[in-house]
Motif scaffolding. Sequence first.
Motif, PDB file in Angstrom:
ATOM      1  N   VAL A  76       2.732  -2.361  -1.982  1.00  0.00           N
ATOM      2  CA  VAL A  76       1.733  -3.390  -1.639  1.00  0.00           C
ATOM      3  C   VAL A  76       2.417  -4.456  -0.791  1.00  0.00           C
ATOM      4  O   VAL A  76       3.586  -4.801  -1.033  1.00  0.00           O
ATOM      5  N   GLY A  77       1.719  -4.951   0.228  1.00  0.00           N
ATOM      6  CA  GLY A  77       2.276  -6.014   1.069  1.00  0.00           C
ATOM      7  C   GLY A  77       2.178  -7.365   0.365  1.00  0.00           C
ATOM      8  O   GLY A  77       1.388  -7.523  -0.579  1.00  0.00           O
ATOM      9  N   THR A  78       2.937  -8.344   0.831  1.00  0.00           N
ATOM     10  CA  THR A  78       2.864  -9.674   0.206  1.00  0.00           C
ATOM     11  C   THR A  78       1.465 -10.268   0.395  1.00  0.00           C
ATOM     12  O   THR A  78       1.047 -11.136  -0.366  1.00  0.00           O
ATOM     13  N   ASP A  79       0.729  -9.783   1.402  1.00  0.00           N
ATOM     14  CA  ASP A  79      -0.648 -10.269   1.615  1.00  0.00           C
ATOM     15  C   ASP A  79      -1.692  -9.375   0.957  1.00  0.00           C
ATOM     16  O   ASP A  79      -2.884  -9.515   1.205  1.00  0.00           O
ATOM     17  N   GLY A  80      -1.236  -8.433   0.117  1.00  0.00           N
ATOM     18  CA  GLY A  80      -2.177  -7.569  -0.610  1.00  0.00           C
ATOM     19  C   GLY A  80      -2.588  -6.325   0.157  1.00  0.00           C
ATOM     20  O   GLY A  80      -3.480  -5.596  -0.284  1.00  0.00           O
ATOM     21  N   HIS A  81      -1.918  -6.039   1.297  1.00  0.00           N
ATOM     22  CA  HIS A  81      -2.335  -4.821   2.014  1.00  0.00           C
ATOM     23  C   HIS A  81      -1.838  -3.566   1.301  1.00  0.00           C
ATOM     24  O   HIS A  81      -0.815  -3.593   0.622  1.00  0.00           O
ATOM     25  N   ALA A 118      -8.093   9.690  -3.248  1.00  0.00           N
ATOM     26  CA  ALA A 118      -7.011  10.425  -3.931  1.00  0.00           C
ATOM     27  C   ALA A 118      -7.374  10.560  -5.408  1.00  0.00           C
ATOM     28  O   ALA A 118      -7.989   9.666  -5.995  1.00  0.00           O
ATOM     29  N   ARG A 119      -6.974  11.696  -6.003  1.00  0.00           N
ATOM     30  CA  ARG A 119      -7.380  11.917  -7.414  1.00  0.00           C
ATOM     31  C   ARG A 119      -6.614  11.023  -8.365  1.00  0.00           C
ATOM     32  O   ARG A 119      -7.126  10.651  -9.418  1.00  0.00           O
ATOM     33  N   ARG A 120      -5.378  10.694  -7.997  1.00  0.00           N
ATOM     34  CA  ARG A 120      -4.540   9.858  -8.864  1.00  0.00           C
ATOM     35  C   ARG A 120      -3.755   8.934  -7.951  1.00  0.00           C
ATOM     36  O   ARG A 120      -3.329   9.339  -6.863  1.00  0.00           O
ATOM     37  N   ILE A 121      -3.563   7.692  -8.370  1.00  0.00           N
ATOM     38  CA  ILE A 121      -2.834   6.722  -7.538  1.00  0.00           C
ATOM     39  C   ILE A 121      -1.743   6.059  -8.368  1.00  0.00           C
ATOM     40  O   ILE A 121      -1.983   5.655  -9.513  1.00  0.00           O
ATOM     41  N   LEU A 122      -0.565   5.953  -7.799  1.00  0.00           N
ATOM     42  CA  LEU A 122       0.520   5.160  -8.399  1.00  0.00           C
ATOM     43  C   LEU A 122       0.876   4.075  -7.419  1.00  0.00           C
ATOM     44  O   LEU A 122       1.258   4.370  -6.279  1.00  0.00           O
ATOM     45  N   LEU A 123       0.735   2.816  -7.813  1.00  0.00           N
ATOM     46  CA  LEU A 123       1.165   1.710  -6.955  1.00  0.00           C
ATOM     47  C   LEU A 123       2.406   1.079  -7.587  1.00  0.00           C
ATOM     48  O   LEU A 123       2.396   0.750  -8.775  1.00  0.00           O
ATOM     49  N   LEU A 124       3.464   0.960  -6.806  1.00  0.00           N
ATOM     50  CA  LEU A 124       4.725   0.409  -7.298  1.00  0.00           C
ATOM     51  C   LEU A 124       4.987  -0.947  -6.645  1.00  0.00           C
ATOM     52  O   LEU A 124       4.684  -1.127  -5.462  1.00  0.00           O
ATOM     53  N   ALA A 125       5.552  -1.863  -7.412  1.00  0.00           N
ATOM     54  CA  ALA A 125       5.942  -3.155  -6.814  1.00  0.00           C
ATOM     55  C   ALA A 125       7.053  -3.777  -7.646  1.00  0.00           C
ATOM     56  O   ALA A 125       7.007  -3.740  -8.876  1.00  0.00           O
ATOM     57  N   HIS A 126       8.063  -4.299  -6.946  1.00  0.00           N
ATOM     58  CA  HIS A 126       9.072  -5.064  -7.666  1.00  0.00           C
ATOM     59  C   HIS A 126       9.463  -6.289  -6.858  1.00  0.00           C
ATOM     60  O   HIS A 126       9.333  -6.322  -5.640  1.00  0.00           O
ATOM     61  N   GLY A 127       9.902  -7.293  -7.583  1.00  0.00           N
ATOM     62  CA  GLY A 127      10.358  -8.525  -6.935  1.00  0.00           C
ATOM     63  C   GLY A 127       9.312  -9.622  -6.993  1.00  0.00           C
ATOM     64  O   GLY A 127       8.101  -9.363  -6.960  1.00  0.00           O
ATOM     65  N   GLU A 128       9.804 -10.862  -7.080  1.00  0.00           N
ATOM     66  CA  GLU A 128       8.947 -12.039  -7.213  1.00  0.00           C
ATOM     67  C   GLU A 128       8.023 -12.198  -6.005  1.00  0.00           C
ATOM     68  O   GLU A 128       6.897 -12.687  -6.130  1.00  0.00           O
ATOM     69  N   ASN A 129       8.512 -11.769  -4.813  1.00  0.00           N
ATOM     70  CA  ASN A 129       7.679 -11.951  -3.609  1.00  0.00           C
ATOM     71  C   ASN A 129       6.378 -11.138  -3.647  1.00  0.00           C
ATOM     72  O   ASN A 129       5.483 -11.358  -2.845  1.00  0.00           O
ATOM     73  N   LYS A 130       6.259 -10.217  -4.605  1.00  0.00           N
ATOM     74  CA  LYS A 130       5.012  -9.437  -4.732  1.00  0.00           C
ATOM     75  C   LYS A 130       4.096  -9.994  -5.827  1.00  0.00           C
ATOM     76  O   LYS A 130       3.014  -9.479  -6.071  1.00  0.00           O
ATOM     77  N   SER A 131       4.547 -11.068  -6.515  1.00  0.00           N
ATOM     78  CA  SER A 131       3.806 -11.497  -7.711  1.00  0.00           C
ATOM     79  C   SER A 131       2.399 -12.017  -7.395  1.00  0.00           C
ATOM     80  O   SER A 131       1.462 -11.779  -8.169  1.00  0.00           O
ATOM     81  N   ASN A 132       2.216 -12.717  -6.264  1.00  0.00           N
ATOM     82  CA  ASN A 132       0.859 -13.189  -5.928  1.00  0.00           C
ATOM     83  C   ASN A 132      -0.069 -12.011  -5.629  1.00  0.00           C
ATOM     84  O   ASN A 132      -1.218 -11.973  -6.090  1.00  0.00           O
ATOM     85  N   ALA A 133       0.454 -11.055  -4.841  1.00  0.00           N
ATOM     86  CA  ALA A 133      -0.371  -9.889  -4.487  1.00  0.00           C
ATOM     87  C   ALA A 133      -0.737  -9.098  -5.737  1.00  0.00           C
ATOM     88  O   ALA A 133      -1.887  -8.647  -5.889  1.00  0.00           O
TER      89      ALA A 133
END
Length: 269
Positions: free
Chosen positions: A133-138, A190-205
């Motif tokens: 995920v982008g920092t702007d939620g993309h 898609a039948r199944r989705i996995l979204l991964l995110a790590h780091g504080e810069n992704k916390s708002n998104a």
Amino acid sequence: MEVLIFPDALSLARKSADLVESQIKAFPDSVIGLATGSTPLGLYEELIMRHAEHDLSFAQVKTFNLDEYVGIPSNHPQSYRTFMDKNLFNRIDIDQSNTQVPDGMAENPLATGPAYEKMIEDSGGIDLQILGVGTDGHIGFNEPTSSLGSITRVKTLTQQTIEDNSRFFSPNEFQPKLAITMGIKTILDARRILLLAHGENKSNAIRDMIEGPLAAFCPASALQLHQRTTILVDEAAASKLSLKGYYKFVGEMQDELVRKHRPSDWISR
Ligand code: F6R
């Protein structure tokens, strides 16, 4: 949405690799949607290791990448094709002809979207889509205000995304401002989705995606409509979630249910 919170990026990468591995072991000819960027690198390293040491085979797997820059050739060091070859495809037993990345040098980039959609459809559809995920939620390059019903097409990148990705380009190098990306509908199919995110810069998104309203301004919030999405985040990316304790509790209850009643329901097809 299922929200899984991990102490660090390594345990998150291992769990996501477990999920991808069970999908491929259950269906060796699975169709997997792939992302580039820093986020999935740990997952890809785990998959490469499992291929080398534990016989995980990708020989029949088909892949579709989410996106590609417009205006740089596939052999350019910053193209997403080069990224995938270097960080995954060249290090596993996948058949290169089964790997698809949108063509950023197509004579008419506007015509590539429908053709890419057709290829996905002809493959039987995506079984499992990996997302960052982008920092702007993309998601993909579906920038804020992208249509929630969009399919693969050319998108203009926001200044925020251009800045976030400028770390990969030298100061005077041409940096693309357009990309071809799967649309939000393509992703939701898609039948199944996995979204991964790590780091504080992704916390708002992450907060906006999970707890905010469903809104094109945060494209990732469209995943609220998907029945089988799992969000895997580390503590830093989860730090702004108001129901963090609840998600952990749900995870414990879910583990108990799975232990008692069914081995796993998450493999798709
Ligand atoms: C990449 C993609 C993008 C990235 C997102 C996060 O194929 O589609 O949506 O997932 O920009 O990038 P990183 O992981 O570099 O923070």
